[in-house]
Design an enzyme around this catalytic site. Structure first.
Site, PDB file in Angstrom:
ATOM      1  CB  THR A   1       1.069  -6.339   7.124  1.00 56.59           C
ATOM      2  OG1 THR A   1       0.590  -6.719   5.822  1.00 56.59           O
ATOM      3  CG2 THR A   1       2.231  -5.361   6.982  1.00 56.59           C
TER       4      THR A   1
ATOM      5  CB  ILE B   1      14.392  -7.095   2.513  1.00 55.02           C
ATOM      6  CG1 ILE B   1      13.195  -7.666   3.282  1.00 55.02           C
ATOM      7  CG2 ILE B   1      13.950  -6.073   1.484  1.00 55.02           C
ATOM      8  CD1 ILE B   1      12.464  -6.626   4.126  1.00 55.02           C
TER       9      ILE B   1
ATOM     10  CB  THR C   1       2.878  -1.626  13.502  1.00 53.66           C
ATOM     11  OG1 THR C   1       1.520  -1.877  13.868  1.00 53.66           O
ATOM     12  CG2 THR C   1       3.755  -2.610  14.263  1.00 53.66           C
TER      13      THR C   1
ATOM     14  CB  ALA D   1       5.933  -5.011   6.720  1.00 57.42           C
TER      15      ALA D   1
ATOM     16  CE1 TYR E   1       2.908  -6.482  11.248  1.00 55.15           C
ATOM     17  CE2 TYR E   1       1.463  -5.439  12.871  1.00 55.15           C
ATOM     18  CZ  TYR E   1       2.221  -5.369  11.715  1.00 55.15           C
ATOM     19  OH  TYR E   1       2.290  -4.184  11.022  1.00 55.15           O
TER      20      TYR E   1
ATOM     21  CD  GLN F   1      -3.075  -0.750   2.258  1.00 53.69           C
ATOM     22  OE1 GLN F   1      -3.938   0.091   2.101  1.00 53.69           O
ATOM     23  NE2 GLN F   1      -2.982  -1.475   3.363  1.00 53.69           N
TER      24      GLN F   1
ATOM     25  CE  LYS G   1       6.520  -3.445  11.208  1.00 54.77           C
ATOM     26  NZ  LYS G   1       7.134  -3.159   9.878  1.00 54.77           N
TER      27      LYS G   1
ATOM     28  CD1 TRP H   1      -5.689   0.695  13.423  1.00 51.25           C
ATOM     29  CD2 TRP H   1      -7.651   1.763  13.309  1.00 51.25           C
ATOM     30  NE1 TRP H   1      -6.383   0.418  14.567  1.00 51.25           N
ATOM     31  CE2 TRP H   1      -7.588   1.049  14.527  1.00 51.25           C
ATOM     32  CE3 TRP H   1      -8.784   2.513  13.012  1.00 51.25           C
ATOM     33  CZ2 TRP H   1      -8.627   1.064  15.452  1.00 51.25           C
ATOM     34  CZ3 TRP H   1      -9.817   2.529  13.944  1.00 51.25           C
ATOM     35  CH2 TRP H   1      -9.743   1.807  15.146  1.00 51.25           C
TER      36      TRP H   1
END
Length: 293
Positions: A63, A38, A102, A61, A126, A11, A130, A151
């Site tokens: 996610t 990566i 996040t 990431a 998660y 995104q 992170k 979000w």
């Protein structure tokens, strides 16, 4: 300014590419996971050494919050080891490292907004992976920016806005969680903020490195967010029928991973340092035909 973008099909990555394509005086290399893994340290080192960017923006990431509870090794590989590889390579060529993190690094049980210095306490794989990524980036590259957000939604990929519009095509009633609160954040605004920071850094702003929060305002519940989406969709002609949205509790919608009840991020630090305002998520919903297509 030379920029290396990883996770270019996500995104934020897609929004970065769109915005960079219209910027002058910028050379960029945008790579997706098929073009650059990566988690492959040698591959990362080779690409970074060859391109020699001024700034690396890591938008890659893992996610999938619920899948992360089972895909533990994969989550840590992408969310911890990958950023570490990029940060090491950035430090080697003298580049700055901008890394997206996040709200899930927090337990979500604080009263009020989370500030950057608040104690972390992730509640699932998660968030843990992170947070580990934040730590490795900070250790590997002194010139780093860690941008915590929450979000995230956009016209691209899978997200809450697109899910609501899709469900509205086949249902007229939905139960949406009303006891989790946060700031919906438009991915295009995240991209804009990252590029603003990148420009500031390349112009010699060497005092702003560290952790920042960036998310949307005003803070709402998922229930409130859904109601706003449907109201806008009806007004814009994207929906032709009325949607009934019923508030439910987190307890009524069990998931493999625990969600933070409070994802409210305080945006004051990023405004003070860089003059960046919170994401206007309500404005970002004014073009819902792009989300529904």
């Amino acid at each position: 300014m030379k920029l290396l973008i990883t996770g270019s099909l996500g995104q934020v990555g897609r929004c970065l590419v769109e915005q960079l394509s219209s910027m002058t005086g910028v050379e960029f290399l945008a790579l997706d996971r098929e073009e650059l893994d990566i988690t492959d340290e040698a591959a990362v080192s080779a690409v970074v050494t060859s391109f020699s960017p001024d700034v690396i923006i890591n938008a890659a990431a893992h996610t999938a919050v619920d899948k992360a509870e089972e895909e533990i090794a994969l989550s840590y590989a992408i969310n911890r080891d990958g950023p570490a590889n990029l940060a090491k390579a950035a430090d080697k060529v003298g580049a700055a490292m901008l890394h997206i993190s996040t709200d899930y690094v927090f337990a979500g049980n604080k009263d009020g907004e989370y500030v950057e210095s608040d104690e972390t306490g992730p509640q699932g794989v998660y968030g843990e992976s992170k947070l580990a990524g934040e730590i490795t980036v900070a250790q590997a590259c002194e010139r780093h920016i860690i941008l915590r957000t929450a979000w995230v939604f956009s016209e691209h990929g899978g997200n809450f806005v697109k899910s609501m519009l899709r469900l509205a095509q086949s249902r007229d009633t939905l139960g949406i969680v009303a006891d989790q609160f946060g700031g919906p954040t438009y991915a295009g605004d995240i991209a804009k903020a990252l590029l603003h920071i990148a420009v500031a850094i390349t112009k010699g702003n060497n005092k702003g490195f560290g952790i920042y929060h960036y998310s949307g305002m005003p803070h709402v519940s998922w229930y409130d967010f859904a109601n706003t989406i449907f109201a806008e969709a009806k007004q814009q002609g994207v929906l032709t029928t009325e949607m009934t949205v019923n508030p439910i509790a987190t307890f009524d919608y069990p998931t493999p991973a625990k969600r933070p009840a409070n994802s409210k991020l305080n945006n004051e630090k990023i405004f003070t340092q860089f003059g960046i305002h919170p994401s206007d998520w309500q404005l970002a919903l004014k073009n819902l035909k792009d989300y529904a297509s």
